[in-house]
Design a protein around this motif. Structure first.
Motif, mmCIF file in Angstrom:
data_model
loop_
_atom_site.group_PDB
_atom_site.id
_atom_site.type_symbol
_atom_site.label_atom_id
_atom_site.label_comp_id
_atom_site.label_asym_id
_atom_site.label_seq_id
_atom_site.Cartn_x
_atom_site.Cartn_y
_atom_site.Cartn_z
ATOM 1 N N PHE A 36 0.810 -1.211 0.000
ATOM 2 C CA PHE A 36 0.000 0.000 0.000
ATOM 3 C C PHE A 36 0.852 1.274 0.000
ATOM 4 N N GLU A 37 2.152 1.130 0.171
ATOM 5 C CA GLU A 37 3.038 2.288 0.134
ATOM 6 C C GLU A 37 3.631 2.540 -1.254
ATOM 7 N N LYS A 60 -9.056 -0.863 0.379
ATOM 8 C CA LYS A 60 -7.757 -0.227 0.118
ATOM 9 C C LYS A 60 -7.205 -0.664 -1.234
ATOM 10 N N CYS A 61 -7.392 -1.945 -1.568
ATOM 11 C CA CYS A 61 -6.942 -2.447 -2.870
ATOM 12 C C CYS A 61 -7.698 -1.753 -3.997
ATOM 13 N N SER A 66 -7.477 2.140 -8.620
ATOM 14 C CA SER A 66 -7.992 3.287 -9.379
ATOM 15 C C SER A 66 -6.870 4.080 -10.052
ATOM 16 N N SER A 67 -5.628 3.879 -9.613
ATOM 17 C CA SER A 67 -4.504 4.604 -10.217
ATOM 18 C C SER A 67 -3.913 3.875 -11.423
ATOM 19 N N CYS A 68 -4.385 2.670 -11.708
ATOM 20 C CA CYS A 68 -3.833 1.878 -12.816
ATOM 21 C C CYS A 68 -4.291 2.429 -14.159
ATOM 22 N N GLN A 69 -3.453 2.243 -15.159
ATOM 23 C CA GLN A 69 -3.740 2.705 -16.508
ATOM 24 C C GLN A 69 -4.790 1.823 -17.185
ATOM 25 N N ALA A 83 -14.596 -3.062 -8.560
ATOM 26 C CA ALA A 83 -13.971 -1.749 -8.719
ATOM 27 C C ALA A 83 -14.422 -1.134 -10.030
ATOM 28 N N ALA A 84 -14.756 0.126 -9.990
ATOM 29 C CA ALA A 84 -15.200 0.834 -11.189
ATOM 30 C C ALA A 84 -14.117 0.779 -12.259
#
Length: 110
Positions: A36-37, A60-61, A66-69, A83-84
């Motif tokens: 997570f860091e 948290k996952c 959500s930051s993945c391309q 996850a959206a």
């Protein structure tokens, strides 16, 4: 990239990857620490062993994913992902691992 919190398992992964062909091995980065860091947005393929994760860890996952391309892929063990932007790419299946059986889910970020 691979992230492992436990030093012995981190070393086992580093050792196992040394047997891979050179081109493949050069594309893998191993990290010892808390997943997570790290920035998950750099990963194109993620393997998430969520066996034993409670709702808060799964949330948290989902936040990190959500930051993945777009086009990134995720392989998630034991728990489906809600996850959206992530769609299942094939039906889930039951697989045998050294520690037991787990349902595996396959996703791609659209």
């Amino acid at each position: 990239a691979g992230v492992e919190l436990r030093p012995a398992l981190h070393e086992a992964a580093v050792h196992a990857s040394s047997a891979l062909p050179g081109l493949v091995a050069r594309r893998i980065r191993w990290h010892l620490g808390d997943m997570f860091e790290l920035d998950w947005g750099e990963a194109s393929v993620l393997l998430l062993n969520s066996t034993g994760f409670d709702e808060s860890l799964m949330q948290k996952c989902i936040e990190k994913l959500s930051s993945c391309q777009v086009g990134s892929r995720a392989i998630v063990m034991s728990q489906p992902l809600s996850a959206a932007g992530w769609k299942e790419t094939r039906p889930s299946g039951l697989f045998r691992f050294s520690w037991g059986n787990a349902t595996v889910y396959f996703y791609r970020r659209g």
